[in-house]
Each structure stands twice: as structure tokens, then as C-alpha cells.
Design a protein around this motif. Sequence first.
Motif, PDB file in Angstrom:
ATOM      1  N   ARG A 128      -5.564  13.167   4.259  1.00  0.00           N
ATOM      2  CA  ARG A 128      -5.739  12.768   5.663  1.00  0.00           C
ATOM      3  C   ARG A 128      -4.529  11.960   6.115  1.00  0.00           C
ATOM      4  O   ARG A 128      -4.394  10.769   5.812  1.00  0.00           O
ATOM      5  CB  ARG A 128      -7.011  11.940   5.806  1.00  0.00           C
ATOM      6  CG  ARG A 128      -8.243  12.733   5.444  1.00  0.00           C
ATOM      7  CD  ARG A 128      -9.469  11.992   5.891  1.00  0.00           C
ATOM      8  NE  ARG A 128     -10.666  12.735   5.527  1.00  0.00           N
ATOM      9  CZ  ARG A 128     -11.867  12.436   5.975  1.00  0.00           C
ATOM     10  NH1 ARG A 128     -12.041  11.417   6.770  1.00  0.00           N
ATOM     11  NH2 ARG A 128     -12.899  13.152   5.613  1.00  0.00           N
ATOM     12  N   LEU A 129      -3.680  12.628   6.854  1.00  0.00           N
ATOM     13  CA  LEU A 129      -2.417  12.017   7.233  1.00  0.00           C
ATOM     14  C   LEU A 129      -2.643  10.754   8.058  1.00  0.00           C
ATOM     15  O   LEU A 129      -1.922   9.764   7.915  1.00  0.00           O
ATOM     16  CB  LEU A 129      -1.573  13.024   8.023  1.00  0.00           C
ATOM     17  CG  LEU A 129      -1.330  14.362   7.301  1.00  0.00           C
ATOM     18  CD1 LEU A 129      -0.452  15.264   8.138  1.00  0.00           C
ATOM     19  CD2 LEU A 129      -0.699  14.141   5.937  1.00  0.00           C
ATOM     20  N   LEU A 143      -4.256  -3.849  -9.061  1.00  0.00           N
ATOM     21  CA  LEU A 143      -3.760  -2.537  -8.611  1.00  0.00           C
ATOM     22  C   LEU A 143      -4.963  -1.611  -8.426  1.00  0.00           C
ATOM     23  O   LEU A 143      -5.727  -1.375  -9.365  1.00  0.00           O
ATOM     24  CB  LEU A 143      -2.824  -1.943  -9.672  1.00  0.00           C
ATOM     25  CG  LEU A 143      -2.410  -0.475  -9.466  1.00  0.00           C
ATOM     26  CD1 LEU A 143      -1.572  -0.310  -8.204  1.00  0.00           C
ATOM     27  CD2 LEU A 143      -1.628   0.027 -10.686  1.00  0.00           C
ATOM     28  N   LEU A 144      -5.116  -1.130  -7.207  1.00  0.00           N
ATOM     29  CA  LEU A 144      -6.240  -0.242  -6.914  1.00  0.00           C
ATOM     30  C   LEU A 144      -5.695   1.163  -6.678  1.00  0.00           C
ATOM     31  O   LEU A 144      -4.820   1.357  -5.828  1.00  0.00           O
ATOM     32  CB  LEU A 144      -6.968  -0.748  -5.666  1.00  0.00           C
ATOM     33  CG  LEU A 144      -8.219   0.000  -5.237  1.00  0.00           C
ATOM     34  CD1 LEU A 144      -9.296  -0.067  -6.309  1.00  0.00           C
ATOM     35  CD2 LEU A 144      -8.764  -0.594  -3.935  1.00  0.00           C
ATOM     36  N   ILE A 145      -6.203   2.120  -7.449  1.00  0.00           N
ATOM     37  CA  ILE A 145      -5.726   3.502  -7.309  1.00  0.00           C
ATOM     38  C   ILE A 145      -6.852   4.330  -6.687  1.00  0.00           C
ATOM     39  O   ILE A 145      -7.921   4.478  -7.278  1.00  0.00           O
ATOM     40  CB  ILE A 145      -5.313   4.073  -8.683  1.00  0.00           C
ATOM     41  CG1 ILE A 145      -4.180   3.218  -9.263  1.00  0.00           C
ATOM     42  CG2 ILE A 145      -4.886   5.523  -8.558  1.00  0.00           C
ATOM     43  CD1 ILE A 145      -3.697   3.647 -10.634  1.00  0.00           C
ATOM     44  N   LEU A 146      -6.607   4.823  -5.498  1.00  0.00           N
ATOM     45  CA  LEU A 146      -7.650   5.542  -4.761  1.00  0.00           C
ATOM     46  C   LEU A 146      -7.205   6.983  -4.548  1.00  0.00           C
ATOM     47  O   LEU A 146      -6.195   7.241  -3.895  1.00  0.00           O
ATOM     48  CB  LEU A 146      -7.889   4.878  -3.404  1.00  0.00           C
ATOM     49  CG  LEU A 146      -8.294   3.404  -3.422  1.00  0.00           C
ATOM     50  CD1 LEU A 146      -8.308   2.839  -2.002  1.00  0.00           C
ATOM     51  CD2 LEU A 146      -9.659   3.236  -4.068  1.00  0.00           C
ATOM     52  N   ASP A 147      -7.966   7.909  -5.121  1.00  0.00           N
ATOM     53  CA  ASP A 147      -7.648   9.331  -4.969  1.00  0.00           C
ATOM     54  C   ASP A 147      -8.599   9.911  -3.922  1.00  0.00           C
ATOM     55  O   ASP A 147      -9.809  10.022  -4.175  1.00  0.00           O
ATOM     56  CB  ASP A 147      -7.827  10.038  -6.333  1.00  0.00           C
ATOM     57  CG  ASP A 147      -7.074  11.360  -6.391  1.00  0.00           C
ATOM     58  OD1 ASP A 147      -6.602  11.814  -5.331  1.00  0.00           O
ATOM     59  OD2 ASP A 147      -6.986  11.934  -7.493  1.00  0.00           O
ATOM     60  N   GLU A 148      -8.084  10.229  -2.782  1.00  0.00           N
ATOM     61  CA  GLU A 148      -8.881  10.769  -1.666  1.00  0.00           C
ATOM     62  C   GLU A 148     -10.109   9.897  -1.372  1.00  0.00           C
ATOM     63  O   GLU A 148     -11.248  10.378  -1.421  1.00  0.00           O
ATOM     64  CB  GLU A 148      -9.358  12.199  -1.979  1.00  0.00           C
ATOM     65  CG  GLU A 148      -8.279  13.161  -2.389  1.00  0.00           C
ATOM     66  CD  GLU A 148      -7.385  13.575  -1.232  1.00  0.00           C
ATOM     67  OE1 GLU A 148      -7.670  13.184  -0.097  1.00  0.00           O
ATOM     68  OE2 GLU A 148      -6.384  14.265  -1.486  1.00  0.00           O
ATOM     69  N   PRO A 149      -9.899   8.621  -1.044  1.00  0.00           N
ATOM     70  CA  PRO A 149     -11.061   7.720  -0.928  1.00  0.00           C
ATOM     71  C   PRO A 149     -11.983   8.038   0.238  1.00  0.00           C
ATOM     72  O   PRO A 149     -13.167   7.723   0.187  1.00  0.00           O
ATOM     73  CB  PRO A 149     -10.420   6.340  -0.744  1.00  0.00           C
ATOM     74  CG  PRO A 149      -9.075   6.615  -0.189  1.00  0.00           C
ATOM     75  CD  PRO A 149      -8.644   7.924  -0.763  1.00  0.00           C
ATOM     76  N   THR A 150     -11.474   8.655   1.296  1.00  0.00           N
ATOM     77  CA  THR A 150     -12.334   8.853   2.475  1.00  0.00           C
ATOM     78  C   THR A 150     -13.016  10.215   2.495  1.00  0.00           C
ATOM     79  O   THR A 150     -13.790  10.502   3.399  1.00  0.00           O
ATOM     80  CB  THR A 150     -11.518   8.672   3.780  1.00  0.00           C
ATOM     81  OG1 THR A 150     -10.381   9.527   3.712  1.00  0.00           O
ATOM     82  CG2 THR A 150     -11.071   7.240   3.944  1.00  0.00           C
ATOM     83  N   THR A 151     -12.753  11.033   1.455  1.00  0.00           N
ATOM     84  CA  THR A 151     -13.412  12.348   1.397  1.00  0.00           C
ATOM     85  C   THR A 151     -14.923  12.149   1.289  1.00  0.00           C
ATOM     86  O   THR A 151     -15.403  11.420   0.432  1.00  0.00           O
ATOM     87  CB  THR A 151     -12.916  13.134   0.164  1.00  0.00           C
ATOM     88  OG1 THR A 151     -11.510  13.228   0.243  1.00  0.00           O
ATOM     89  CG2 THR A 151     -13.533  14.514   0.111  1.00  0.00           C
ATOM     90  N   GLY A 152     -15.646  12.817   2.157  1.00  0.00           N
ATOM     91  CA  GLY A 152     -17.116  12.749   2.089  1.00  0.00           C
ATOM     92  C   GLY A 152     -17.702  11.565   2.827  1.00  0.00           C
ATOM     93  O   GLY A 152     -18.917  11.450   2.948  1.00  0.00           O
ATOM     94  N   VAL A 164       0.873  -1.166   0.000  1.00  0.00           N
ATOM     95  CA  VAL A 164       0.000   0.000   0.000  1.00  0.00           C
ATOM     96  C   VAL A 164       0.912   1.218   0.000  1.00  0.00           C
ATOM     97  O   VAL A 164       1.673   1.428   0.942  1.00  0.00           O
ATOM     98  CB  VAL A 164      -0.928   0.007   1.231  1.00  0.00           C
ATOM     99  CG1 VAL A 164      -1.842   1.226   1.183  1.00  0.00           C
ATOM    100  CG2 VAL A 164      -1.749  -1.254   1.294  1.00  0.00           C
ATOM    101  N   HIS A 165       0.840   1.968  -1.101  1.00  0.00           N
ATOM    102  CA  HIS A 165       1.757   3.092  -1.265  1.00  0.00           C
ATOM    103  C   HIS A 165       0.967   4.398  -1.133  1.00  0.00           C
ATOM    104  O   HIS A 165      -0.017   4.604  -1.839  1.00  0.00           O
ATOM    105  CB  HIS A 165       2.415   3.011  -2.642  1.00  0.00           C
ATOM    106  CG  HIS A 165       3.617   3.897  -2.777  1.00  0.00           C
ATOM    107  ND1 HIS A 165       4.899   3.399  -2.894  1.00  0.00           N
ATOM    108  CD2 HIS A 165       3.736   5.243  -2.785  1.00  0.00           C
ATOM    109  CE1 HIS A 165       5.748   4.414  -2.985  1.00  0.00           C
ATOM    110  NE2 HIS A 165       5.060   5.548  -2.916  1.00  0.00           N
ATOM    111  N   GLY A 166       1.392   5.238  -0.237  1.00  0.00           N
ATOM    112  CA  GLY A 166       0.680   6.502  -0.034  1.00  0.00           C
ATOM    113  C   GLY A 166       1.328   7.644  -0.792  1.00  0.00           C
ATOM    114  O   GLY A 166       2.556   7.742  -0.848  1.00  0.00           O
ATOM    115  N   LEU A 167       0.488   8.478  -1.383  1.00  0.00           N
ATOM    116  CA  LEU A 167       0.973   9.711  -2.018  1.00  0.00           C
ATOM    117  C   LEU A 167       0.471  10.844  -1.168  1.00  0.00           C
ATOM    118  O   LEU A 167      -0.735  11.071  -1.064  1.00  0.00           O
ATOM    119  CB  LEU A 167       0.382   9.859  -3.418  1.00  0.00           C
ATOM    120  CG  LEU A 167       1.165   9.395  -4.634  1.00  0.00           C
ATOM    121  CD1 LEU A 167       0.425   9.790  -5.895  1.00  0.00           C
ATOM    122  CD2 LEU A 167       2.573   9.945  -4.647  1.00  0.00           C
TER     123      LEU A 167
END
Lengths: 324, 327
Positions: free
Chosen positions: A203-204, A165-174, A43-46
Motif C-alpha cells: 500500500r503505497l 526494532l519493529l518489523i512489520l510485513d504488510e501490517p494493514t492487510t486485512g 521508519v524505513h519502508g520496503l
Amino acid sequence: MKPPPDTAFVKTAGLKKIFKDFWLRPKVVALEGLDLEILPGEVHGLLGSNGAGKSTTIKLILGLLFPTSGEVTVFGKPPGDVETKNRIGYLPEESYLYGFLDAEEILDYYGRLFNLPGPTRRSRIAELLDMVGLQGMRNRPLAEYSKGMQRRIGIAQALINNPDLLILDEPTTGLDPIGAREVKDLILRLREEGKSVLLSSHRLADVEDVCDRITVLYGGCKQAEGTIDELLSSPESTVIETDRLDADTLARIEALLKDAGGLSIRKTESPRQSLENFFLGLVEKAGREGAETSGATGGTGVARFLTRERPAEEKDAPAEEAAD
Amino acid sequence: MISRLFSIAGNTFIESLRRPVFLAVLATVCLLLALNPAISTLTLGEDDRLLVDLGLSTILLGGIFLSAFISTGSISREIDSKTILTILSKPVGKLCFIAGKYLGVCATISLAGWIWSLVFLLGVRHGAISAAWESSDGPVLIFGLGAAIISVTVASWGNYARDWNFATSVSLLLAALLPLAWTLVLLVAKDWSLQGLQAEFTAEEKQLGQVLLALALALQALWILAAIAIACSTRLGQLATLIISFGAFLLGLSSDSLFGGPGREKALAKIAYGITPNLQFHWLADALSLGNPASGFYLLLVSGYTILFIGAILCLAAALFEGRETG
């Protein structure tokens, strides 16, 4: 932890992206010489502030934008390769969905784009709607969904093809705290299944909770990269957690530390329960007592087809791709 | 690729049907066509000619409006609303996306064209009411209105009881019931006596076969305009696409006069004539009124022209879209 170069699911080298204006003059340097590798099962964080280049990086990986210079490979192929996308799931930074469709219709549509056979599509849709807690609202048009509910459908559509490969851009927003917790649990579970996740987030705490490695971007440049431990450990101090201590015991420990080399206790505190755990406890209790809601309910855990426990017929079901 | 193509086409079709503008244009044109027999009485002795002229023009203009609203935004709207991100991040090539969008738009225009054509044909059978002593055509009114009333009633019930989308269900019901109504009308004469299906086709003053030919060609003109709108939509916003599409329509109708006149031998005129769609091929109303019937071979020739022109425009659209960033 430097990966062997051939095994990375995603690899970028010197990736640069400059957005130009109408007259083709450089307007914004969004990314500047980014080297990035995403390994299988990590799991790689950007991480980065607004405009740091996180979403641009993701869009370059997906082939939605073209690099100004540098290289990107995804599963060893160029990002525009159509067939490679069978192995990718993507959740954009906002849930861009067709408001005129309902939840079932939109998941069916996306399933068709992956050429999933009808029975597989239907079973996956049911499992995903259960997983994101929207089974009860599956026939309502998405235009009537709240932002959080749309986000849940966005997550479901990103998983319909059981991606590697799952790419999640700000998944927890909202998302509400339950949804956010479920997303984090999902990411951890997918990692256990050997899948890779690229997670971009503001979200750190989310990043810290689930990521194995992180890349920090600022102004389009990589500022730091490494495992959470490498980047965050603080070898100068030690934290011991124990049951509550009285003042006398604390004094004796202090004396012991002083004898051991002139050390002292810098800080003592009685930790309190986190607001997240407190809230989740209340919601769980209300759910157990049968309180009704017109919104999303808690999900039922990770969909079975995403795990190794998935039904045998689904493991063997060929995509209709061959027919094409 | 084929199943993805049809999935995108199907989604575009459903989206177009569920947009309020579809129902608004569909209903307005249906109403105008239904009033056509009454309006056509305003000429002296040319009632039936005007009936056909007016009907064909109404269908063509209605189709242009529908195409303008649906085709012009079909791709730019996906880009603006960013729904395209979730499509092109899946195993869908840009060519497949363009072709799917085009097929979906064409299916919508064809559905509307089908419904309008049947309302128009019912009007043609009814004929213009040119004198006060002429009675209405009972079978046309009963079967035509019956199909409309059943469609609206069932769609309303479905919307109320089953959450069906009203516009979609009423359109599909009309598309299914109006052919039935028209077939019944062909079998039942104005005085309610039974007649053979061929009776209306052999009636010389009606020119029914020619009218069907004209409708098929008008629909092809709409397909061409939809292709132009899709191509523009890959690079331009909705307003610019709208302007270009209307420009192409006007140029297409006057292509012969503009580029085929005395200066036709000049290279520039030849190029302009070649790249402009010649929609006069598709406009049979003038030939009909002059008594110059078109043949089935003419239909084949024009269909070939239509297919080649659409193919060329879609290739251009794919080339324009391939190099476009969609993020």
C-alpha cells in the motif's frame, strides 16, 4: 542522508539469496546484492511488487533464512543471535497464530518466550488488547477470529516485548480503515519514542504516510533508496492550498502569473474529503451513539508500556533472563 | 532457557490435548481396556495371562497411534502453518524449540498412558470373568465408573457453562480421579470388606508389581518412538515421518531377531543393532507370561538405555533442524 555505519540497527551488505530446488540447482534469485541500513528512530519502508524480495529480506534479517552470500548484522550481531531477538518485534505477512488458543493465552505464551515476569505480562496483555480493540473478545479461540481481528492480535504479539526494532510485513492487510489508521498512528508514535520500524507494504499510501526513508525493490534488486522528499518531490511545480476562489480572483492570479514570467495555472480543483476520513467519521459517530458490534472496536491509543509514560515499576522490572 | 523450554512444552501439551484425535484415541483405548476382562475369557485357563497381555498390547498400540498423530506433525505442522515464524523470531533457539516440542509431546503421551494404565489396573483387579457364576467386582465398577462419570459430567458442565475445552478438562479430571478410584479399590476387597493397601500387591496370581514395571517400560518405549518422530519431523512431512516411525517400531520389536542372530558379529549387523531402538527391552509381557519376573535393577538399566537413546536422537534432531531454513 547516509548514516554513520556503526549506528545502524540493521545493516546488510551485498545480500544475496538464491532458492534452490531438490537437486540444489538454482531455482529463484530472490535477492541480488542488497545494501540496506535501518537507523535508530527511523521508519524505513520496503516497497516492491509481488516477489520483489521484501519478505525474503525480512526473513534474512530475522535469521529465518540463510543468505547465499553477503552479510547481515542486526544490532551489530549475526541475525541468528538468540539474545538479539529480545529487541525485535515481528509481524509476519499473515497472522500465523495458534487457533486453539485465545487472545490472552497466545499473548501470555509469547510474553513467556521473552521471559517477561508475570505481573508485567498481565499488564502488557491488558494494555495491548485495549490498544488493538479486542479486550471484549480476549477469551475467544483465535480460530473464530476474522482475518482482521487475527491481524490485530498479530500486531499485539509483535509489541509484547516493547521492541527497539519493529518489523512489520504488510501490517494493514486485512484491517478495516480504522485498524489501518491505528497502525499508522502507532508507527508514528513508536518513532517518536525513538524506536525503528521496518515496514514492508504494497500500500503505497501507507508507506508514504509514515516512512522517513524507503527502499524500492524489483526482481530482488534495489531500484531506489532515499527519503520520501528526495524521491517524491517535484521541484518543477508549486501547489498552493487556500479557501475556495471565485472565477474573477482566479483570472487575476492567472494574469499575475503571466506577468511574473509567462506562467499559467495548469489545474484548479475543489478537493473533496477522503473516503477514509468520511468512513472514520461515521464509525466514530456510531460508537459515540452506543451502537453494538461483535467485532473489534476502535483501539484506545498506544499502549502505555510502549511509551515513555510507562509505569515506573515496569521500567525497572528485570526480565527473568538473569535467572536462566 | 529453561522457562522458554517449558513454555514451548506447555503450549505443545495444550495443543495436543485440544486436538480431537487425542480424545478419540484416549476414549477408544479406555473402552477397549474396560472391555478387557470380558474379552479375556475367550481362552481356556489362561484368562489372567491374556488379560495382562492384551492390556499391555492395547496400551502400547494406543500409544503408538497417539504418538503417530501428535509427534509426527508437531514440528512439520508448525513449519507448514508458519507459526514457527513467530516463535523463532523471538529469543528461542532451535535446540530449545526441539526440546520443548519433545517434552510437550511426551507429556501428552504420558498423560494418556497414565489414564490407560489406571483403567488397565482396574481391569487387572477385576480379573477375567471366566465362569457364568462369577460375579463382577463391585468396588471396581462403582469407583471406576464413578470416576469416569464424574469426569465427563464436570467437563460437560464446564464446557457448557464456562467454555472449558472438553477434551482437556475430561483428560485432566480422569488423570486426577482415576488414581483415587484405584486407591479406593485397593482398600476395598471384592466383597466390600476393608483390606490393607499391600493386599493386592502380595496376591501372587496378580503380579501387580510386575505389571506396574511393565507399564513403566512400555511408556518409555513410547517416549523413544516420540523422539524418533520428532527427529524425522524436523526434515520430513507428516506422512514420511509416520512411515519411518512405524518402521522404527517394527524394527525395534524385532531388533534381536534381525540383527542379533547368527550374523551378529558382522560390522553391518552391529551398526544396525546399535542404531535401532531395541524395544524388546521394554516389552515385559512375554517375561511375565513365562514367569520370569524383572527386577528394579532391570528397570534402572532399561531407563538408562532409554535416556541415552532419546538423548542421541534429540541431538540428531537438533543437528538436522539447525541447518534448516524455516522461513
